[in-house]
Design a protein around this motif. Structure first.
Motif, PDB file in Angstrom:
ATOM      1  N   GLY A 195      -4.160  18.261   4.492  1.00 45.82           N
ATOM      2  CA  GLY A 195      -5.567  18.426   4.154  1.00 45.82           C
ATOM      3  C   GLY A 195      -6.254  17.095   3.906  1.00 45.82           C
ATOM      4  N   ILE A 196      -5.569  16.196   3.230  1.00 45.85           N
ATOM      5  CA  ILE A 196      -6.140  14.870   2.960  1.00 45.85           C
ATOM      6  C   ILE A 196      -6.344  14.101   4.258  1.00 45.85           C
ATOM      7  N   GLU A 197      -5.363  14.142   5.130  1.00 42.92           N
ATOM      8  CA  GLU A 197      -5.490  13.444   6.409  1.00 42.92           C
ATOM      9  C   GLU A 197      -6.680  13.973   7.205  1.00 42.92           C
ATOM     10  N   ALA A 198      -6.862  15.297   7.197  1.00 40.47           N
ATOM     11  CA  ALA A 198      -7.996  15.891   7.907  1.00 40.47           C
ATOM     12  C   ALA A 198      -9.317  15.491   7.254  1.00 40.47           C
ATOM     13  N   MET A 199      -9.358  15.478   5.914  1.00 35.58           N
ATOM     14  CA  MET A 199     -10.558  15.116   5.170  1.00 35.58           C
ATOM     15  C   MET A 199     -10.955  13.671   5.460  1.00 35.58           C
ATOM     16  N   VAL A 200      -9.965  12.789   5.442  1.00 40.27           N
ATOM     17  CA  VAL A 200     -10.235  11.362   5.673  1.00 40.27           C
ATOM     18  C   VAL A 200     -10.671  11.125   7.103  1.00 40.27           C
ATOM     19  N   SER A 201     -10.038  11.807   8.058  1.00 39.16           N
ATOM     20  CA  SER A 201     -10.415  11.658   9.470  1.00 39.16           C
ATOM     21  C   SER A 201     -11.843  12.122   9.695  1.00 39.16           C
ATOM     22  N   SER A 202     -12.206  13.232   9.044  1.00 36.72           N
ATOM     23  CA  SER A 202     -13.565  13.753   9.176  1.00 36.72           C
ATOM     24  C   SER A 202     -14.582  12.786   8.589  1.00 36.72           C
ATOM     25  N   ALA A 203     -14.256  12.213   7.427  1.00 33.60           N
ATOM     26  CA  ALA A 203     -15.162  11.267   6.779  1.00 33.60           C
ATOM     27  C   ALA A 203     -15.331  10.009   7.634  1.00 33.60           C
ATOM     28  N   SER A 204     -14.238   9.545   8.251  1.00 36.69           N
ATOM     29  CA  SER A 204     -14.309   8.364   9.112  1.00 36.69           C
ATOM     30  C   SER A 204     -15.146   8.642  10.351  1.00 36.69           C
TER      31      SER A 204
ATOM     32  N   ALA B 223      -6.952   5.454  -3.982  1.00 42.03           N
ATOM     33  CA  ALA B 223      -7.870   4.450  -3.430  1.00 42.03           C
ATOM     34  C   ALA B 223      -7.100   3.370  -2.669  1.00 42.03           C
ATOM     35  N   LYS B 224      -5.937   2.976  -3.178  1.00 46.80           N
ATOM     36  CA  LYS B 224      -5.122   1.974  -2.485  1.00 46.80           C
ATOM     37  C   LYS B 224      -4.507   2.545  -1.211  1.00 46.80           C
ATOM     38  N   ALA B 225      -4.143   3.818  -1.263  1.00 45.58           N
ATOM     39  CA  ALA B 225      -3.543   4.455  -0.089  1.00 45.58           C
ATOM     40  C   ALA B 225      -4.578   4.711   0.998  1.00 45.58           C
ATOM     41  N   LEU B 226      -5.848   4.832   0.601  1.00 47.43           N
ATOM     42  CA  LEU B 226      -6.931   5.164   1.536  1.00 47.43           C
ATOM     43  C   LEU B 226      -8.037   4.112   1.428  1.00 47.43           C
ATOM     44  N   PRO B 227      -7.754   2.874   1.833  1.00 47.11           N
ATOM     45  CA  PRO B 227      -8.692   1.772   1.599  1.00 47.11           C
ATOM     46  C   PRO B 227     -10.007   1.863   2.374  1.00 47.11           C
ATOM     47  N   ARG B 228     -10.052   2.688   3.421  1.00 43.46           N
ATOM     48  CA  ARG B 228     -11.250   2.736   4.260  1.00 43.46           C
ATOM     49  C   ARG B 228     -12.228   3.853   3.863  1.00 43.46           C
ATOM     50  N   VAL B 229     -11.890   4.605   2.824  1.00 44.72           N
ATOM     51  CA  VAL B 229     -12.780   5.703   2.433  1.00 44.72           C
ATOM     52  C   VAL B 229     -13.572   5.331   1.188  1.00 44.72           C
ATOM     53  N   THR B 230     -14.650   6.051   0.969  1.00 44.17           N
ATOM     54  CA  THR B 230     -15.504   5.788  -0.182  1.00 44.17           C
ATOM     55  C   THR B 230     -14.855   6.291  -1.463  1.00 44.17           C
ATOM     56  N   ARG B 231     -15.380   5.830  -2.581  1.00 51.97           N
ATOM     57  CA  ARG B 231     -14.885   6.299  -3.874  1.00 51.97           C
ATOM     58  C   ARG B 231     -15.121   7.800  -4.026  1.00 51.97           C
ATOM     59  N   GLU B 232     -16.240   8.269  -3.473  1.00 53.79           N
ATOM     60  CA  GLU B 232     -16.541   9.696  -3.537  1.00 53.79           C
ATOM     61  C   GLU B 232     -15.471  10.515  -2.818  1.00 53.79           C
ATOM     62  N   THR B 233     -15.033  10.020  -1.657  1.00 51.57           N
ATOM     63  CA  THR B 233     -13.990  10.722  -0.912  1.00 51.57           C
ATOM     64  C   THR B 233     -12.670  10.694  -1.668  1.00 51.57           C
ATOM     65  N   VAL B 234     -12.364   9.571  -2.305  1.00 49.57           N
ATOM     66  CA  VAL B 234     -11.143   9.465  -3.117  1.00 49.57           C
ATOM     67  C   VAL B 234     -11.161  10.515  -4.227  1.00 49.57           C
ATOM     68  N   GLU B 235     -12.310  10.669  -4.875  1.00 44.89           N
ATOM     69  CA  GLU B 235     -12.421  11.666  -5.939  1.00 44.89           C
ATOM     70  C   GLU B 235     -12.260  13.083  -5.389  1.00 44.89           C
TER      71      GLU B 235
ATOM     72  N   ARG C   4       0.831  -1.208   0.000  1.00 42.63           N
ATOM     73  CA  ARG C   4       0.000   0.000   0.000  1.00 42.63           C
ATOM     74  C   ARG C   4       0.866   1.258   0.000  1.00 42.63           C
ATOM     75  N   PRO C   5       0.626   2.182  -0.948  1.00 43.42           N
ATOM     76  CA  PRO C   5       1.408   3.426  -0.986  1.00 43.42           C
ATOM     77  C   PRO C   5       0.897   4.403   0.059  1.00 43.42           C
ATOM     78  N   ASP C   6       1.699   5.408   0.374  1.00 42.21           N
ATOM     79  CA  ASP C   6       1.189   6.454   1.253  1.00 42.21           C
ATOM     80  C   ASP C   6       0.846   7.679   0.421  1.00 42.21           C
ATOM     81  N   VAL C   7       0.006   8.524   0.991  1.00 43.22           N
ATOM     82  CA  VAL C   7      -0.507   9.685   0.278  1.00 43.22           C
ATOM     83  C   VAL C   7       0.614  10.625  -0.133  1.00 43.22           C
ATOM     84  N   GLU C   8       1.599  10.800   0.731  1.00 49.18           N
ATOM     85  CA  GLU C   8       2.688  11.728   0.427  1.00 49.18           C
ATOM     86  C   GLU C   8       3.449  11.309  -0.832  1.00 49.18           C
TER      87      GLU C   8
END
Length: 202
Positions: free
Chosen positions: A188-197, A128-140, A64-68
């Motif tokens: 920003g991505i980390e905050a977005m993903v945390s909020s979505a979770s 999507a691979k880096a953020l497996p727990r989020v929805t496709r909408e969040t990935v977009e 799994r890659p990381d976002v950075e």
């Protein structure tokens, strides 16, 4: 320099020292000229950002890659062109920063997006691979966020260049701005993903 709506085809031809009739003959309209200009290097930059991502992901061997790493790969080709000082690429990247002002004219930007589509899809899959727990909408949303920040940073670099009166900004400054872009986007991505979770958990 003046954006799509602030520039006439006459302005363009005068700056080139050419007759307006030549533009009318070869392109017909400002729309067609813009479409040719924005599509001209689209396939090249698309290939380069894909190659940049593959270079970042290859050592992971499927892990799994990381976002950075993904954001770093996305920004690498454009910033390399900026640091090279190549006027063609500097002008082309500046043209791309105008895309956000043309949302109601998808016909104008289609030549770019059509050729950039494979790169966009590749990065969407990587996110999507880096953020497996989020929805496709969040990935977009993540992808749009990164691209928007990228355009804003490019705009700021061009604005700084204009304010300083310099022909080109120092390589060290361009790289420093790229570092800020990566940090800001990742945060920003980390905050977005945390909020979505958190919303899913509540």
């Amino acid at each position: 320099m003046h954006g799509y709506f602030g520039t006439s085809i006459r302005d363009i031809m005068q700056s080139c020292g050419m007759e307006l009739s030549l533009a009318r003959y070869h392109f017909g309209s400002k729309d067609a000229l813009f479409q040719q200009a924005i599509g001209r290097r689209a396939a090249v930059i698309s290939r380069q950002v894909i190659e940049s991502l593959e270079a970042e992901l290859a050592p992971l061997q499927g892990k799994r890659p990381d976002v950075e790493a993904i954001v770093t790969a996305l920004s690498a080709p454009a910033f390399a062109h900026l640091k090279s000082g190549d006027p063609g690429w500097r002008n082309y990247l500046r043209l791309l920063t105008q895309i956000g002002c043309l949302l109601e004219r998808p016909d104008l930007t289609a030549p770019f997006y059509d050729q950039y589509a494979p790169a966009a899809a590749r990065y969407r899959d990587a996110f999507a691979k880096a953020l497996p727990r989020v929805t496709r909408e969040t990935v977009e949303l993540v992808q749009h966020f990164v691209e928007s920040v990228f355009h804003l940073v490019l705009n700021e670099l061009y604005a700084q260049e204009a304010r300083s009166g310099a022909k080109a900004l120092a390589t060290a400054h361009i790289e420093r701005m790229r570092t800020y872009l990566i940090r800001f986007a990742v945060g920003g991505i980390e905050a977005m993903v945390s909020s979505a979770s958190a919303q899913r958990g509540s």
